[in-house]
Enzyme design. Structure first.
Site, mmCIF file in Angstrom:
data_model
loop_
_atom_site.group_PDB
_atom_site.id
_atom_site.type_symbol
_atom_site.label_atom_id
_atom_site.label_comp_id
_atom_site.label_asym_id
_atom_site.label_seq_id
_atom_site.Cartn_x
_atom_site.Cartn_y
_atom_site.Cartn_z
ATOM 1 N N ASP A 500 -12.778 18.097 -6.646
ATOM 2 C CA ASP A 500 -12.441 16.803 -8.216
ATOM 3 C C ASP A 500 -12.302 15.444 -7.475
ATOM 4 O OD1 ASP A 500 -11.590 17.932 -11.073
ATOM 5 O OD2 ASP A 500 -10.973 15.369 -10.057
ATOM 6 N N GLU A 543 -16.205 16.373 -13.504
ATOM 7 C CA GLU A 543 -16.295 15.516 -12.013
ATOM 8 C C GLU A 543 -16.059 16.757 -11.114
ATOM 9 O OE1 GLU A 543 -12.720 15.083 -14.001
ATOM 10 O OE2 GLU A 543 -14.159 16.004 -14.438
#
Length: 627
Positions: A500, A543
């Site tokens: 992430d 993301e």
């Protein structure tokens, strides 16, 4: 025909009618205006969207649809903005508010449900086309395809349903010609004017106008974008009485370097997403209804190209008699045939080699030379040429000699024009049918030869994230179960690494989405460079990234994760400092299924976030911890 109206006049006609034109909501228009302000970030866009709770709910639902879904469900409007993008969200807000405004409306003689169903389908088609030709991001492509024919709705409301009703069965472009003749503009012009009025960029608004099919491929992005819109219209659902124009589909596809297999893949992908996307727009569609609608398009596209064959209607007349050639020319030209003539067999042979007519009239009075020409033509062309002999005397010997030399039929000269034309048209039709049959056979063979290759390319395109070039969630869903089952059956380790990008929302807010996109591409590049041939790498959310590493135990997985974390943290030109949090889970043993392995890696990722980000955390290798 009235003169073409300027855009300002078109807008006045559409907005000054007695019946109010359906308009986007105030929030949707505010979102469009916000796109012009570079000082506004993602949180500002989300704040504007929150003024319309119903819009927020639909956008979150859209962010969780097949096109935009991540590993975890989006639960806040900020996450929806991140996945969909600010431009796409604002333009989709226009469409959603328009649909909501017309939800309870009725227009006599006009099927609003059918209109919006076609709009959603066209949006999906355009979105999948854009993935293949690389013209626009998914959300922006979907919104443009969705609203490409909003002018039709506007003309129905302002001018009545007769304004969008064709005088006879025909194509969308023939309807446009009728509209221009009646009103001075067509529904494509109306769409362009309204999109421009609502704040769409000029290039996007102009792309939805009806245009004649160019002879050559568009030389710039605007022309190619317009061709992509035109192709999505050709591939849209058509009302009864308006058949899909397969020829136009193919010509536009050629301009965009797409094959028939590409178009079939686009339709298959759109059909797969159609029912779920309709739900986002509060429209219920059964899958069998979707399949029935798409089947007509698939059949039209799968049929072999129609043979445009002017050669079949061209007639060669061979005779030494100038008067006979002139009279035959006059009779045949009056019936619409192109006629060429020759006085000798040698001249006829030259014409056949250059122009290739497949219907030939032979004056049998010219003796053995004509019989020799007839015989050589039959040997060279077989049944692909129609040979009609004209005999001065219809005695049995003359007829048999002509038929023996290869003539299809024999007529007595002088011949009645009606009889001559009937025979010629029969021959032309026979050669056309044979040529079409051969074209179909050749077309099928070419399709068969390229099918496996194109299927592989289509699968790759459908499973590729357009921003990073990595796999996407669809590709993961196809790869993971098989890989997990294989690792489990062979007793091999399978490591799942979840990444992430830290503080990505801050990057987007402070530096803008362009920098955010560059950051995502940079992470994707590192993951691709650090992966092995057997590994699978995908972007699975805004993301979020995932790497599946077969035959990789705990120690190796942690080394890989740390190496990638360090590589991403290294300074990169034109980018702010980047870092990733990483969660690692190692199976397949100890996990009941692939989903449990993914959940374990996701929980480890959340732990890395809680501990301060920019670190690697390992999940316990037990089904209890993974559940």
């Amino acid at each position: 025909m009235p003169a073409a109206l300027p855009d300002a006049s078109i807008l006045q006609i559409l907005t000054s009618a007695q019946r109010p034109l359906p308009s986007p909501s105030a929030v949707a228009l505010e979102l469009m205006r916000a796109l012009d302000r570079r000082d506004l970030g993602m949180r500002d866009i989300a704040k504007i969207a929150r003024k319309d709770p119903a819009l927020v709910a639909r956008m979150i639902q859209l962010a969780n649809s097949a096109i935009f879904a991540g590993m975890r469900p989006a639960v806040a409007i900020e996450e929806a903005v991140l996945r969909i993008g600010t431009d796409g969200l604002a333009r989709l807000a226009i469409a959603m508010s328009l649909m909501q405004a017309t939800k309870s409306a009725t227009v006599e003689g006009f099927d609003l449900r059918r209109y919006w169903m076609t709009s959603i389908q066209r949006g999906l088609v355009f979105q999948h086309l854009s993935q293949r030709v690389g013209k626009m991001p998914s959300a922006e492509a979907f919104s443009l395809g969705l609203l490409a024919d909003v002018g039709l709705l506007a003309m129905v409301v302002s001018l009545g349903v007769e304004a969008v009703t064709s005088d006879a069965a025909g194509s969308l472009h023939s309807l446009g010609e009728q509209q221009r003749a009646r009103h001075g503009f067509d529904q494509g012009d109306a769409s362009a004017v309204l999109l421009s009025h609502w704040g769409f960029p000029v290039a996007l608004a102009q792309a939805v106008r009806f245009r004649p099919l160019p002879a050559e491929t568009g030389s710039n992005r605007e022309a190619q974008l317009a061709e992509c819109v035109a192709l999505s219209r050709s591939l849209q659902l058509h009302p009864d009485g308006m058949e899909p124009d397969a020829g136009r589909m193919r010509r536009l596809a050629e301009h965009l370097a797409l094959t028939e297999a590409d178009l079939q893949g686009v339709l298959a992908s759109a059909a797969q997403d159609m029912a779920s996307m309709a739900t986002v727009f509060e429209m219920k569609l059964e899958q069998k209804e979707v399949d029935a609608e798409f089947d007509r398009l698939r059949r039209a596209l799968a049929a072999p190209p129609l043979l445009l064959d002017p050669v079949a209607d061209q007639v060669l007349v061979v005779s030494q008699d100038d008067g006979l050639r002139a009279s035959l020319r006059q009779a045949l030209q009056s019936a619409g045939h192109a006629v060429v003539d020759a006085a000798t067999p040698a001249a006829a042979t030259d014409i056949l080699q250059v122009q290739g007519p497949r219907v030939v009239v032979l004056d049998w009075a010219d003796g053995t030379e004509m019989a020799g020409l007839c015989r050589s033509l039959r040997q060279a062309h077989g049944p692909r040429i129609y040979l009609l002999a004209l005999s001065r005397g219809m005695d049995q010997h003359s007829v048999l000699s002509a038929l023996d030399a290869g003539a299809n039929d024999v007529l007595s000269a002088p011949v009645l024009p009606q009889m001559l034309i009937a025979k010629i048209q029969t021959g032309a039709r026979a050669t056309r049918v044979l040529a079409a049959s051969e074209a179909e056979r050749s077309h099928s063979q070419r399709t068969q030869r390229t099918l496996e290759q194109r299927n592989a390319e289509l699968l790759q395109a459908a499973g590729t994230d357009e921003l990073t070039g990595l796999g996407n969630r669809r590709a993961l869903d196809a790869f993971l179960p098989m890989t997990f089952a294989q690792a489990l059956s062979e007793g091999q380790s399978l490591s799942c690494l979840m990444f992430d990008l830290d503080e990505f929302k801050v990057i987007n807010d402070r530096l803008g989405h362009d920098v955010g996109d560059q950051a995502l591409r940079a992470v994707g590049l590192v993951l691709r460079q650090q992966s092995r041939g057997m590994d699978f790498v995908a972007r699975v959310g805004g993301e979020e990234f995932m790497m599946l590493c077969p035959q990789t135990g705990v120690d190796a997985a942690l080394r890989i994760a740390e190496r990638i974390r360090v590589a991403i943290a290294a300074p990169q030109p034109d980018l702010p400092p980047l870092s990733v949090s990483v969660g690692v889970a190692v199976g397949a043993a100890g996990f009941p299924d692939a989903a449990s392995l993914i959940r374990a890696a996701d929980q480890a990722l959340l732990q890395a976030k809680r501990l301060g980000r920019n670190r690697v955390c390992l999940a316990p290798t037990s089904s209890a911890a993974a559940g």
